[in-house]
Design a protein around this motif. Structure first.
Motif, PDB file in Angstrom:
ATOM      1  N   ARG A 122       0.616  -1.293   0.445  1.00 34.56           N
ATOM      2  CA  ARG A 122       0.341   0.267  -0.142  1.00 34.56           C
ATOM      3  C   ARG A 122       0.908   1.143   0.363  1.00 34.56           C
ATOM      4  NH1 ARG A 122      -3.387  -1.391   4.048  1.00 34.56           N
ATOM      5  NH2 ARG A 122      -4.900  -1.858   2.877  1.00 34.56           N
ATOM      6  N   ASP A 139      -2.856  -8.515  -4.098  1.00 36.92           N
ATOM      7  CA  ASP A 139      -4.367  -8.478  -4.064  1.00 36.92           C
ATOM      8  C   ASP A 139      -4.396  -7.411  -2.172  1.00 36.92           C
ATOM      9  OD1 ASP A 139      -3.607 -10.527  -1.801  1.00 36.92           O
ATOM     10  OD2 ASP A 139      -5.992 -12.051  -2.541  1.00 36.92           O
ATOM     11  N   ALA A 140      -3.820  -7.547  -1.306  1.00 37.17           N
ATOM     12  CA  ALA A 140      -3.411  -7.231   0.139  1.00 37.17           C
ATOM     13  C   ALA A 140      -2.413  -5.897   0.474  1.00 37.17           C
ATOM     14  CB  ALA A 140      -2.829  -8.207   1.030  1.00 37.17           C
ATOM     15  N   GLY A 141      -2.964  -4.892   0.468  1.00 39.69           N
ATOM     16  CA  GLY A 141      -2.460  -3.536   0.862  1.00 39.69           C
ATOM     17  C   GLY A 141      -1.148  -3.463   2.388  1.00 39.69           C
ATOM     18  N   SER A 308      -4.675   0.848  -6.158  1.00 36.43           N
ATOM     19  CA  SER A 308      -4.464   0.118  -5.080  1.00 36.43           C
ATOM     20  C   SER A 308      -6.138   0.438  -4.595  1.00 36.43           C
ATOM     21  CB  SER A 308      -4.000   1.357  -3.918  1.00 36.43           C
ATOM     22  OG  SER A 308      -4.337   2.697  -4.187  1.00 36.43           O
ATOM     23  N   TYR A 311      -7.450  -3.147  -3.223  1.00 38.60           N
ATOM     24  CA  TYR A 311      -6.353  -3.273  -1.608  1.00 38.60           C
ATOM     25  C   TYR A 311      -7.894  -3.495  -0.464  1.00 38.60           C
ATOM     26  CZ  TYR A 311      -2.038  -2.952  -3.069  1.00 38.60           C
ATOM     27  OH  TYR A 311      -0.783  -3.375  -3.365  1.00 38.60           O
ATOM     28  N   GLU A 315      -9.062  -5.910   2.811  1.00 40.31           N
ATOM     29  CA  GLU A 315      -8.729  -5.680   4.489  1.00 40.31           C
ATOM     30  C   GLU A 315      -9.068  -6.640   5.534  1.00 40.31           C
ATOM     31  OE1 GLU A 315      -9.876  -1.643   4.451  1.00 40.31           O
ATOM     32  OE2 GLU A 315      -8.234  -1.036   3.270  1.00 40.31           O
ATOM     33  N   GLU A 318      -7.222  -9.738   6.031  1.00 38.19           N
ATOM     34  CA  GLU A 318      -5.348  -8.902   6.773  1.00 38.19           C
ATOM     35  C   GLU A 318      -5.111  -9.014   7.991  1.00 38.19           C
ATOM     36  OE1 GLU A 318      -3.414  -5.510   3.975  1.00 38.19           O
ATOM     37  OE2 GLU A 318      -5.315  -6.082   3.263  1.00 38.19           O
TER      38      GLU A 318
END
Ligand SMILES: Cc1cc2nc3c(=O)[nH]c(=O)nc-3n(C[C@H](O)[C@H](O)[C@H](O)COP(=O)(O)OP(=O)(O)OC[C@H]3O[C@@H](n4cnc5c(N)ncnc54)[C@H](O)[C@@H]3O)c2cc1C
Length: 470
Positions: A122, A139-141, A308, A311, A315, A318
């Protein structure tokens, strides 16, 4: 200054000298930050290191490696903390926490960027998006650049721009003997080859230089479709036939509550597709039309957005939680896999669980030779992952049994595995991540760069005598 009680075999002089020379922060058991600093996102791994060094620069990293080796402390490296196998934290050893080393320098004119390895995806996109650029991460910040890049990096731009490592120009790394080295196609090329897929086996990477791709916006978002066998099978087929600008990551899931999902549909089985079309924005609607036509959508948020922006969808996945993942590369999504997904997800435990489907074939990553980097499975067309998150230790048994039974039903169709999706599943599974010749070359290089396996807190490639791998 903390006490030396956590390290009874280290003399006060040696400890004091070490602490005085570290520019960053040293966190010890009992310190206010200790509980946060020792957290692995996968809370199944509840480990208690003796020392955590929040490194400020490469010299801190080098001193930490030397100190850990001198006193025989287990050593691990922590970036984003997302290792599925909890490898970034150890018991009783030293953790080098890279998160403070998160500077990013953009050279817009030459379309490159240098990032310290403690930055997360991110942060990187926040630095390059204002210039209209991106790099293909996942796929994840909150996933760390260190972990994702060294394993390969499979994300929303994989069909158009390849893996993260296909956009990597250079690396700065601290070796097991504390030396700071550079690796590029021309400088230490063997090391550069190994670091592109070989994980954290060769040293502690302090910085990466990436080539930037032009991407002011994508046409993307979430498309939620009813999950039927026909819809899932047609999605898989269409995804590989689509222009390579179109990459999606989807899940067969009991639809979680999301702001754009009608309340009455929450909990119903769906194929939730996160879409990125990275061609001209005007062509986006036409590119995604076949997906939209698969069924009457339950929700459709597709439109122009920054990369972005995707993302946000990840969440919830994560957050720190108990996590079990079983995964593999596949040549196709056959009927048995689709039927199994529908049945297992329908009957899954009360937790956040799903089959993640990543169509990655017929695109840029497949065009790179499997010998060009340590990432072997260049011919893969799908990456499938059974993913289960839950909170309560009392639910461990039910969730583990569900993942394992689901995995048994689809494991036989796989062709290899992605090292970054492994969960400490043993040596045979690590070998599965690599072609035999690649594994042997990695083992040889491990012997050269880390003969005593200082860097063993990872999906480990053991150093072998050359005769065993010649
Ligand atoms: C929610 C989630 C989403 C994900 N999505 C994707 C995705 O879309 N695409 C994808 O490819 N992967 C994805 N992954 C997998 C991810 O790439 C790996 O788990 C990766 O190892 C995480 O890196 P990290 O820095 O966050 O983790 P950490 O736990 O901090 O590090 C993991 C390991 O990487 C190595 N490492 C990290 N930094 C360094 C360094 N500076 N030098 C040397 N070694 C280092 C070490 O061996 C360490 O044990 C995802 C994982 C999760 C949990």
């Amino acid at each position: 200054m903390g006490s030396t009680t956590a390290l009874p075999h280290v003399s006060t002089e040696a400890w004091t000298a070490f602490r005085l020379r570290i520019k960053g922060q040293v966190v010890l058991p009992g310190d206010p930050d200790y509980e946060t600093a020792r957290e692995a996102k996968n809370t199944i791994y509840d480990r208690k290191p003796a020392v955590i060094v929040r490194a400020e620069d490469a010299a801190d990293v080098s001193r930490s490696i030397t100190f850990a080796r001198r006193f025989g402390l287990p050593l691990t490296v922590k970036g984003g903390g997302h290792s599925i196998g909890g490898h970034s934290v150890n018991n009783g050893g030293l953790v080098i926490d890279m998160r403070r080393m998160n500077n990013i320098r953009v050279d817009a004119e030459n379309r490159t960027a240098w990032a310290q390895s403690g930055a997360v995806a991110r942060e990187f996109l926040a630095a390059v998006e204002p210039y209209g650029f991106a790099v293909p991460f996942g796929d994840a910040g909150s996933v760390g650049l260190g972990g994702i890049t060294l394993g390969g990096g499979i994300g929303y731009l994989v069909r158009k721009h390849g893996l993260t490592i296909d956009n990597l120009l250079g690396i700065e790394m601290v070796t097991a003997d504390g030396q700071i080295v550079q690796a590029t196609e021309t400088e230490n090329p063997d090391l550069f080859w190994a670091l592109r897929g070989g994980g954290g086996n060769f040293g502690v990477v302090t910085g990466f230089q990436y080539k930037l791709v032009e991407l002011p916006q994508i046409y993307g978002g979430a498309l939620v479709l009813p999950a039927t066998k026909d819809v899932i099978s047609a999605y898989a087929k269409l995804s590989l036939e689509a222009p390579e600008e179109l990459t999606s990551i989807s899940m067969v899931v009991k639809t979680p509550p999301m702001p754009f999902v009608p309340e009455e549909k929450v909990g119903e089985l769906s194929l939730t597709i996160f879409v990125a079309y990275s061609g001209d924005i005007q062509d986006g609607p036409e590119a995604v039309a076949p997906l939209r036509a698969l069924a009457e959508p339950i929700a459709d948020t597709l439109g122009p957005m920054p990369l972005s922006g995707l993302y946000a969808f990840m969440e919830p996945a994560e957050q720190a939680a108990r996590l079990r993942v079983r995964s593999g590369f596949y040549a196709k999504l056959n009927d048995e896999i689709v039927e199994s997904a529908l049945a297992f997800v329908q009957d899954g435990p009360v937790s956040v669980n799903f089959l993640q489907i990543r169509p990655i074939g017929n695109g840029a990553m497949n065009r790179v030779s499997p010998e060009a980097t340590a990432f072997s499975h260049r011919d893969a067309r799908f990456l499938l992952a059974i993913i289960d998150h839950w909170e309560d230790t009392e639910e461990d048994g039910a969730n583990e049994a569900w993942v394992d039974a689901f995995w048994q039903s689809i494991a036989g169709y796989r062709h290899g595995v992605y090292s970054n999706f492994l969960q400490d599943e043993g040596e045979a599974r690590v070998r599965e991540a690599y072609a035999t010749a690649t594994f042997e070359r990695l083992a040889k290089l491990k012997l050269r760069y880390d003969p005593t396996n200082v860097f063993s807190g990872n999906e480990n490639i053991p150093p072998k005598p050359l005769s065993a791998v010649a």
